[in-house]
Design a protein around this motif. Structure first.
Motif, PDB file in Angstrom:
ATOM      1  N   LYS A  14       0.708  -1.298  -0.200  1.00 27.55           N
ATOM      2  CA  LYS A  14      -0.136   0.079  -0.090  1.00 27.55           C
ATOM      3  C   LYS A  14       0.884   1.269   0.027  1.00 27.55           C
ATOM      4  CE  LYS A  14      -4.123  -1.787   2.177  1.00 27.55           C
ATOM      5  NZ  LYS A  14      -5.218  -1.679   3.141  1.00 27.55           N
ATOM      6  N   ASN A  15       1.963   1.114   0.722  1.00 27.82           N
ATOM      7  CA  ASN A  15       2.963   2.279   0.615  1.00 27.82           C
ATOM      8  C   ASN A  15       3.847   2.516  -0.373  1.00 27.82           C
ATOM      9  OD1 ASN A  15       1.682   3.168   3.202  1.00 27.82           O
ATOM     10  ND2 ASN A  15       3.274   2.162   4.426  1.00 27.82           N
ATOM     11  N   ALA A  16       3.785   1.611  -1.327  1.00 30.35           N
ATOM     12  CA  ALA A  16       4.854   1.688  -2.625  1.00 30.35           C
ATOM     13  C   ALA A  16       4.148   3.012  -3.500  1.00 30.35           C
ATOM     14  CB  ALA A  16       4.594   0.406  -3.256  1.00 30.35           C
ATOM     15  N   LYS A  17       5.222   4.010  -3.447  1.00 30.25           N
ATOM     16  CA  LYS A  17       4.620   4.880  -4.399  1.00 30.25           C
ATOM     17  C   LYS A  17       5.513   4.984  -5.695  1.00 30.25           C
ATOM     18  CE  LYS A  17       1.818   6.553  -1.113  1.00 30.25           C
ATOM     19  NZ  LYS A  17       0.379   6.033  -1.260  1.00 30.25           N
ATOM     20  N   PRO A  18       5.096   5.463  -6.780  1.00 28.20           N
ATOM     21  CA  PRO A  18       5.824   5.784  -7.974  1.00 28.20           C
ATOM     22  C   PRO A  18       7.001   6.648  -7.762  1.00 28.20           C
ATOM     23  CG  PRO A  18       3.661   6.254  -8.561  1.00 28.20           C
ATOM     24  CD  PRO A  18       3.840   6.026  -7.048  1.00 28.20           C
ATOM     25  N   LYS A  19       8.150   6.339  -8.358  1.00 24.05           N
ATOM     26  CA  LYS A  19       9.438   7.028  -8.423  1.00 24.05           C
ATOM     27  C   LYS A  19       9.653   7.390  -9.821  1.00 24.05           C
ATOM     28  CE  LYS A  19      11.289   4.591  -4.367  1.00 24.05           C
ATOM     29  NZ  LYS A  19      12.254   3.852  -3.750  1.00 24.05           N
ATOM     30  N   ASP A  20      10.787   8.114 -10.030  1.00 23.02           N
ATOM     31  CA  ASP A  20      11.282   8.399 -11.580  1.00 23.02           C
ATOM     32  C   ASP A  20      11.397   7.208 -12.375  1.00 23.02           C
ATOM     33  OD1 ASP A  20      11.282  10.983 -10.451  1.00 23.02           O
ATOM     34  OD2 ASP A  20      13.454  11.070 -10.074  1.00 23.02           O
ATOM     35  N   SER A  21      11.694   6.209 -11.778  1.00 19.11           N
ATOM     36  CA  SER A  21      12.025   5.028 -12.569  1.00 19.11           C
ATOM     37  C   SER A  21      11.166   3.651 -11.940  1.00 19.11           C
ATOM     38  CB  SER A  21      13.446   4.714 -13.011  1.00 19.11           C
ATOM     39  OG  SER A  21      14.195   4.184 -11.645  1.00 19.11           O
ATOM     40  N   GLU A  22      11.044   2.691 -12.740  1.00 19.62           N
ATOM     41  CA  GLU A  22      10.495   1.551 -12.046  1.00 19.62           C
ATOM     42  C   GLU A  22      11.384   0.832 -10.902  1.00 19.62           C
ATOM     43  OE1 GLU A  22      10.108  -3.092 -14.132  1.00 19.62           O
ATOM     44  OE2 GLU A  22       9.741  -1.338 -15.176  1.00 19.62           O
ATOM     45  N   TYR A  23      10.532   0.277  -9.923  1.00 20.36           N
ATOM     46  CA  TYR A  23      11.595  -0.531  -9.138  1.00 20.36           C
ATOM     47  C   TYR A  23      10.402  -1.644  -8.707  1.00 20.36           C
ATOM     48  CZ  TYR A  23       8.511   1.757  -5.407  1.00 20.36           C
ATOM     49  OH  TYR A  23       7.444   2.368  -4.657  1.00 20.36           O
ATOM     50  N   VAL A  24      11.415  -2.709  -8.084  1.00 22.18           N
ATOM     51  CA  VAL A  24      10.446  -3.929  -7.614  1.00 22.18           C
ATOM     52  C   VAL A  24      10.968  -4.117  -6.216  1.00 22.18           C
ATOM     53  CG1 VAL A  24      10.846  -6.620  -7.987  1.00 22.18           C
ATOM     54  CG2 VAL A  24      11.244  -4.729  -9.972  1.00 22.18           C
ATOM     55  N   LEU A  25       9.719  -4.763  -5.867  1.00 22.38           N
ATOM     56  CA  LEU A  25       9.882  -5.179  -4.186  1.00 22.38           C
ATOM     57  C   LEU A  25       9.608  -6.710  -4.373  1.00 22.38           C
ATOM     58  CD1 LEU A  25       7.200  -2.804  -2.327  1.00 22.38           C
ATOM     59  CD2 LEU A  25       9.692  -2.624  -2.356  1.00 22.38           C
ATOM     60  N   SER A  26      10.417  -7.457  -3.296  1.00 22.78           N
ATOM     61  CA  SER A  26      10.421  -8.920  -3.755  1.00 22.78           C
ATOM     62  C   SER A  26      10.565  -9.633  -2.530  1.00 22.78           C
ATOM     63  CB  SER A  26      11.339  -9.445  -4.801  1.00 22.78           C
ATOM     64  OG  SER A  26      12.797  -9.097  -4.329  1.00 22.78           O
ATOM     65  N   ASP A  27       9.941 -10.842  -2.392  1.00 23.17           N
ATOM     66  CA  ASP A  27      10.314 -11.723  -1.316  1.00 23.17           C
ATOM     67  C   ASP A  27      11.432 -12.704  -1.692  1.00 23.17           C
ATOM     68  OD1 ASP A  27       8.502 -13.409  -2.513  1.00 23.17           O
ATOM     69  OD2 ASP A  27       6.950 -13.455  -1.007  1.00 23.17           O
ATOM     70  N   GLU A  28      11.359 -13.955  -0.766  1.00 22.63           N
ATOM     71  CA  GLU A  28      12.127 -15.071  -0.876  1.00 22.63           C
ATOM     72  C   GLU A  28      11.423 -16.120  -1.591  1.00 22.63           C
ATOM     73  OE1 GLU A  28       9.991 -15.997   2.805  1.00 22.63           O
ATOM     74  OE2 GLU A  28      11.016 -14.212   2.210  1.00 22.63           O
ATOM     75  N   GLN A  29      10.388 -16.178  -1.800  1.00 22.15           N
ATOM     76  CA  GLN A  29       9.606 -17.184  -2.769  1.00 22.15           C
ATOM     77  C   GLN A  29       9.426 -17.046  -3.899  1.00 22.15           C
ATOM     78  OE1 GLN A  29       6.450 -17.741  -0.053  1.00 22.15           O
ATOM     79  NE2 GLN A  29       7.612 -19.046   1.510  1.00 22.15           N
ATOM     80  N   GLY A  30       9.851 -15.902  -4.647  1.00 19.79           N
ATOM     81  CA  GLY A  30       9.577 -15.583  -5.822  1.00 19.79           C
ATOM     82  C   GLY A  30       8.725 -14.534  -6.475  1.00 19.79           C
ATOM     83  N   LEU A  31       8.122 -14.052  -5.419  1.00 17.27           N
ATOM     84  CA  LEU A  31       6.783 -12.933  -5.724  1.00 17.27           C
ATOM     85  C   LEU A  31       7.536 -11.617  -6.006  1.00 17.27           C
ATOM     86  CD1 LEU A  31       3.919 -12.645  -5.996  1.00 17.27           C
ATOM     87  CD2 LEU A  31       3.832 -11.885  -3.407  1.00 17.27           C
ATOM     88  N   GLN A  32       7.145 -11.000  -7.137  1.00 15.57           N
ATOM     89  CA  GLN A  32       7.800  -9.484  -7.195  1.00 15.57           C
ATOM     90  C   GLN A  32       6.505  -8.817  -7.369  1.00 15.57           C
ATOM     91  OE1 GLN A  32      10.355  -9.704 -10.835  1.00 15.57           O
ATOM     92  NE2 GLN A  32      11.905 -10.525  -9.405  1.00 15.57           N
ATOM     93  N   PHE A  33       6.819  -7.656  -6.643  1.00 14.24           N
ATOM     94  CA  PHE A  33       5.713  -6.368  -6.937  1.00 14.24           C
ATOM     95  C   PHE A  33       6.387  -5.415  -7.594  1.00 14.24           C
ATOM     96  CE2 PHE A  33       3.313  -2.887  -5.092  1.00 14.24           C
ATOM     97  CZ  PHE A  33       1.997  -3.078  -5.380  1.00 14.24           C
TER      98      PHE A  33
END
Length: 52
Positions: A14-33
């Motif tokens: 919910k707190n992930a906000k757009p920045k100047d470029s694309e970015y990825v949040l990921s966990d240890e099981q292969g899920l990428q946001f």
């Protein structure tokens, strides 16, 4: 030293906000946001297979 990956939680997504470029949040099981700079958010599951 190895990086310790924690599971993604609702608050992080919910707190992930757009920045100047694309970015990825990921966990240890292969899920990428992915958060794109045009406010698009997407989930992606990365599966890898080890074949001997």
């Amino acid at each position: 030293m190895a990086r310790i990956a924690t599971p993604l939680n609702d608050k992080q997504l919910k707190n992930a906000k757009p920045k100047d470029s694309e970015y990825v949040l990921s966990d240890e099981q292969g899920l990428q946001f992915r958060v794109l700079n045009n406010e698009i958010k997407s989930l992606r599951l990365v599966i890898s297979a080890y074949i001997e």
